[in-house]
Motif scaffolding. Structure first.
Motif, mmCIF file in Angstrom:
data_model
loop_
_atom_site.group_PDB
_atom_site.id
_atom_site.type_symbol
_atom_site.label_atom_id
_atom_site.label_comp_id
_atom_site.label_asym_id
_atom_site.label_seq_id
_atom_site.Cartn_x
_atom_site.Cartn_y
_atom_site.Cartn_z
ATOM 1 N N GLU A 118 41.697 64.995 47.238
ATOM 2 C CA GLU A 118 41.475 64.015 48.311
ATOM 3 C C GLU A 118 42.109 64.508 49.619
ATOM 4 O O GLU A 118 41.585 64.247 50.697
ATOM 5 N N ASP A 119 43.235 65.202 49.522
ATOM 6 C CA ASP A 119 43.878 65.719 50.737
ATOM 7 C C ASP A 119 43.005 66.744 51.450
ATOM 8 O O ASP A 119 42.973 66.825 52.673
ATOM 9 N N ILE A 120 42.342 67.563 50.653
ATOM 10 C CA ILE A 120 41.627 68.691 51.269
ATOM 11 C C ILE A 120 40.149 68.402 51.496
ATOM 12 O O ILE A 120 39.478 69.080 52.293
ATOM 13 N N SER A 121 39.636 67.370 50.842
ATOM 14 C CA SER A 121 38.207 67.070 50.930
ATOM 15 C C SER A 121 37.665 67.027 52.376
ATOM 16 O O SER A 121 36.640 67.661 52.670
ATOM 17 N N PRO A 122 38.341 66.302 53.303
ATOM 18 C CA PRO A 122 37.786 66.297 54.671
ATOM 19 C C PRO A 122 37.793 67.683 55.320
ATOM 20 O O PRO A 122 36.940 67.981 56.170
ATOM 21 N N TRP A 123 38.741 68.512 54.908
ATOM 22 C CA TRP A 123 38.813 69.878 55.483
ATOM 23 C C TRP A 123 37.724 70.767 54.922
ATOM 24 O O TRP A 123 37.225 71.658 55.597
ATOM 25 N N TYR A 124 37.345 70.517 53.675
ATOM 26 C CA TYR A 124 36.165 71.201 53.134
ATOM 27 C C TYR A 124 34.932 70.826 53.956
ATOM 28 O O TYR A 124 34.116 71.673 54.304
ATOM 29 N N ASP A 125 34.793 69.519 54.243
ATOM 30 C CA ASP A 125 33.633 69.087 55.041
ATOM 31 C C ASP A 125 33.603 69.797 56.390
ATOM 32 O O ASP A 125 32.573 70.310 56.818
ATOM 33 N N ARG A 126 34.751 69.775 57.071
ATOM 34 C CA ARG A 126 34.787 70.412 58.396
ATOM 35 C C ARG A 126 34.509 71.907 58.308
ATOM 36 O O ARG A 126 33.800 72.466 59.138
ATOM 37 N N THR A 127 35.107 72.549 57.295
ATOM 38 C CA THR A 127 34.899 73.992 57.134
ATOM 39 C C THR A 127 33.429 74.292 56.852
ATOM 40 O O THR A 127 32.820 75.157 57.495
#
Lengths: 231, 562
Positions: B139-148
């Motif tokens: 959950e912490d990294i999920s939005p960063w995966y989206d942005r990446t």
């Protein structure tokens, strides 16, 4: 691994054989070469050293920097061999007409470990072909009758039928077969024969399988009792 | 003799690959000044021989020690050996270390496979008691995966699969259509409960910004001048340069992090390879993204006040926990595919489809004898003929020609890519004797697999045999025992873990924001920080973590903390 086929004469390595050959030539005893047809040694020649193309070659303008090293006689043997492996067939040229011998020369002359290891099998292998031909009373493999050449290959070209004493010869042939196929089917003629339709830039989404390709697939899959679901 | 650069930058970034370029991009976009140091030469994708023919290359393009992935492969001055920059291996250990010396690093030639790690992958210890958990959750990294994924451009599909997370709405680009041999495999897989689904790759199927969509030709490993296949040299680096805030220094071999009197990082020392001069570069924050091996090497070689354990190593974990992906292969021939109608199957060159791990439930229920998953990458089709793959043909003459023609397009390669659990046998240290041509002490690798990985290989072999059988295929060649079939450590080029992330300073090198526990302004944004090595290819996760870390650094710079 060294495999030596002991026949009538003592074991000699290829360089010794060459020395004998040159000694024989010098003495005007060329005919004696035919007598060598009995013994054979698979000792590899000394590996070539030299520079490769380096770790940062110009990729847009490829150059092969190493010199070619096969002798005219060796190239003739290569030509005869690769044309038995892939003879002309209908519309398709023979391996030598497609330039395969030149590639083999480039390959065995390349100063890289893998190619040099293969050179150590291939050069003695070419000499072995001549040796076998001479045993059949022919001057060389390249000049031998098609029957004699086929007779030689038939003993080393079929995996289940290679006699143990010809194991090294079998490996040599198998390597030459793989190189010949690889060299041939990377040419323009080879692409055409095999039907490689790619390397063509296109615009728009990837078209995917043609309708013919899909019907063929559907029948193949259904024949196995499976269901085709398009991706 | 040390030349000092006068200007202190906000950040000094070491490395220009996935992690370094992402950090530099995020920071320059946030207004920070960044000096990027790259050990290799400058590189432009205009050098990529995209449509050159293999037949025009030496040895028809076959790989050599100079260019292990083939003559046209993009990698410059690298491969399994870098000239005059050796590494060593502990006795009884084998390890292969793939490096490059070029701007953009290994992103210029990677496979572009971009699979997200899932919830289980960040908490592996919690799930099965092996290895360690990450300090962050999915959950912490999920939005960063989206942005990446949005800026990189990733094709794929949201399938709702267990531990294979979906992307946010509108993030993914449409995947290319599956090809005949992929659909064929899917039909067999469907019957056996083995999923064959659209793959995820960092390749544009639609144009975005200045980058073009894939044109369905040219092997991606050559580099992609049109920008369709992601690499930092067509994207993050030029975008960071466009801000006017990025300075790139190539030919800069960093060997040491400098500390000031207060124990904060003040910059790095490097060798200017053109002149041999030792130089210093100063920054408010130092970011190492030199690669899992090189980052560990720089830290182990940084020995402030004679601390022989290296810098940021109070935990003793630096260099340890070295992991690579588990690899093995099976190749099979399918008579049913013989003589099928030809069409262009180059497509996006690599995976359109793959087999994600499908047995998480069975694993959790204790019905499998191996603890972690693998996926299967599949290769086949009417590909450009090469020099290899004819070893099992027999005979000669016209029959042989027919056999070659028949075989074409009827062979499928099945490649295992599996998770490795960190173990005591696998680590790197500084070789006490050996130095490279710059005089920098080199790495010495120890590596070993455990039963977990070997049993996973055995499962792959048996599952693939079932799939091949169901499709009437024949496996080509022998299938070696798992200990022989498994890849050499490092060979899959997914090496990670030498400076792992953790929740406690006592057991890890960096915290959840990639910041070293010991030095407040020293960050690591490459694969070294991985606490586990999921079966998913690591580059996407390296970038997502680097983006998140750099965003955090930008906040701290803004707040005057650094």
């Amino acid at each position: 691994m060294k495999h030596t086929l002991i026949r009538r004469l003592p074991i000699v390595d290829r360089r010794t054989t060459l020395r004998w050959l040159f000694a024989g030539l010098a003495a005007g005893q060329l005919a004696a070469c035919g007598e060598l047809g009995g013994e054979f040694s698979w000792s590899p020649p000394e590996a070539l050293t030299g520079k490769g193309y380096g770790t940062d070659p110009d990729l847009l303008d490829p150059k092969t920097p190493w010199p070619l090293t096969l002798t005219a006689a060796e190239l003739k043997t290569v030509g005869a061999l690769v044309d038995l492996i892939l003879p002309a067939d209908g519309d398709w040229p023979s391996a030598s007409a497609a330039g395969v011998p030149l590639f083999i020369d480039e390959w065995v002359s390349a100063p890289y470990p893998s190619q040099q290891e293969q050179r150590g099998l291939i050069l003695p292998g070419l000499a072995w072909l001549d040796n076998e031909a001479r045993k059949g009373g022919e001057p060389s493999f390249a000049e031998a009758s098609p029957e004699v050449r086929r007779g030689i290959l038939d003993r080393v070209a079929f995996k289940d039928r290679i006699p143990p004493e010809l194991e090294t010869a079998g490996r040599f042939f198998s390597r030459m077969r793989a190189l010949t196929i690889g060299a041939y089917y990377t040419t323009a003629e080879g692409w055409k024969e095999i039907g490689y339709p790619g390397n063509r830039p296109a615009s728009g989404p990837y078209e995917g399988p043609s309708s013919e390709a899909m019907s063929h697939l559907r029948s193949a899959v259904e024949a196995m009792g499976l269901t085709l679901v398009s991706g | 003799m040390v030349d000092q650069t006068t200007e202190p930058y906000d950040a000094v970034v070491v490395g220009s690959g996935a992690g370094g370029a992402m950090a530099a991009y995020v920071l320059t976009k946030a207004g920070a000044s960044v000096l990027m140091l790259e050990a290799g030469r400058d590189y432009s994708p205009d050098e990529a021989p995209m449509l050159n023919l293999s037949r025009d290359a030496p040895l028809r393009g076959t790989g050599t020690p100079d260019k292990p992935f083939g003559f046209y492969d993009a990698i410059v001055d690298g491969g399994w050996e870098v000239p005059d920059e050796p590494y060593s291996k502990a006795e009884g250990s084998d390890f292969m270390w793939f490096r490059s010396r070029m701007l953009g690093g290994r992103t210029n030639h990677w496979g572009r496979n971009s699979f997200r790690m899932g919830p289980y992958d960040f908490k592996p210890y919690t799930r099965d008691g092996l290895g360690v958990d990450w300090p962050i959750s999915y959950e912490d990294i999920s939005p960063w995966y989206d942005r990446t994924e949005r800026i990189v451009g990733v094709y794929g599909a949201n399938l709702g699969l267990e531990n294979h997370p979906d992307s946010g709405p509108g993030v993914l680009q449409p995947p290319p259509a599956m090809r005949v041999w992929e659909l064929f495999l899917k039909a067999g897989g469907d019957a056996l409960g083995v999923p064959v689904v659209p793959a995820r790759r960092a390749i544009l199927t639609r144009k975005i910004d200045e980058r073009e969509a894939c044109y369905w030709a040219s092997p991606c490993g050559r580099g992609c001048a049109i920008g369709a296949a992601f690499q930092t040299t067509t994207s993050l680096i030029p975008w960071a340069k466009a801000t006017g805030k990025l300075t790139v220094q190539t030919g800069a071999m960093v060997y040491e992090v400098m500390l000031d009197a207060s124990g904060k990082a003040s910059g790095v020392r490097y060798i200017d390879k053109a002149t041999g001069a030792h130089r210093e570069a100063r920054g408010r924050v130092v970011i190492l993204a030199a690669s899992t091996g090189e980052t560990a090497r720089i830290l182990l070689n940084s020995q402030p006040n004679g601390r022989s354990e290296g810098l940021a190593n109070s935990s003793g974990q630096l260099g340890r926990n070295l992991m690579d992906t588990v690899g093995s292969n099976i190749s099979a021939y399918f008579p049913a595919l013989e003589g099928r109608p030809v069409y262009n199957e180059d497509g996006a060159m690599g995976l359109h489809a793959y087999i994600p791990f499908w047995l998480y439930r069975e694993q959790a229920a204790g019905r499998l004898d191996f603890p972690r998953g693998y996926h299967v990458e599949i290769g086949g089709g009417f590909r450009e003929p090469g020099l290899g793959g004819y070893g099992d043909l027999d005979g000669y003459g016209s029959d042989l020609r027919r056999a070659v023609r028949g075989r074409y397009g009827a062979q499928i390669g099945l490649t295992q890519r599996g998770e490795m659990i960190p173990n005591e046998k696998s680590f790197c240290t500084i070789d006490p004797d050996l130095k490279d041509r710059h005089g920098i002490p080199v790495l010495k690798f120890s590596f070993g697999w455990s039963e977990h990985e070997l049993k996973q290989v055995a499962h792959f072999q048996s599952a693939m045999r079932d799939l091949v059988d169901r499709l009437g295929g024949t496996i080509l060649g022998d299938v070696p025992s798992p200990d022989k079939a498994i890849s050499v450590g490092g060979e899959i080029i997914h090496e990670v873990g030498t400076a792992r992330m953790g929740a406690k300073a006592s057991a890890s090198v960096v915290d959840g924001f990639n910041r070293t526990w010991d030095v407040d302004n020293l960050y690591l944004t490459d694969g070294s920080v991985f606490a586990s090595k999921a079966h998913k290819n690591p580059t996407l996760t390296i970038m997502a973590l680097a983006m998140r870390s750099a965003d955090h650094i930008a906040d701290r710079l803004r707040m005057g903390e650094l």
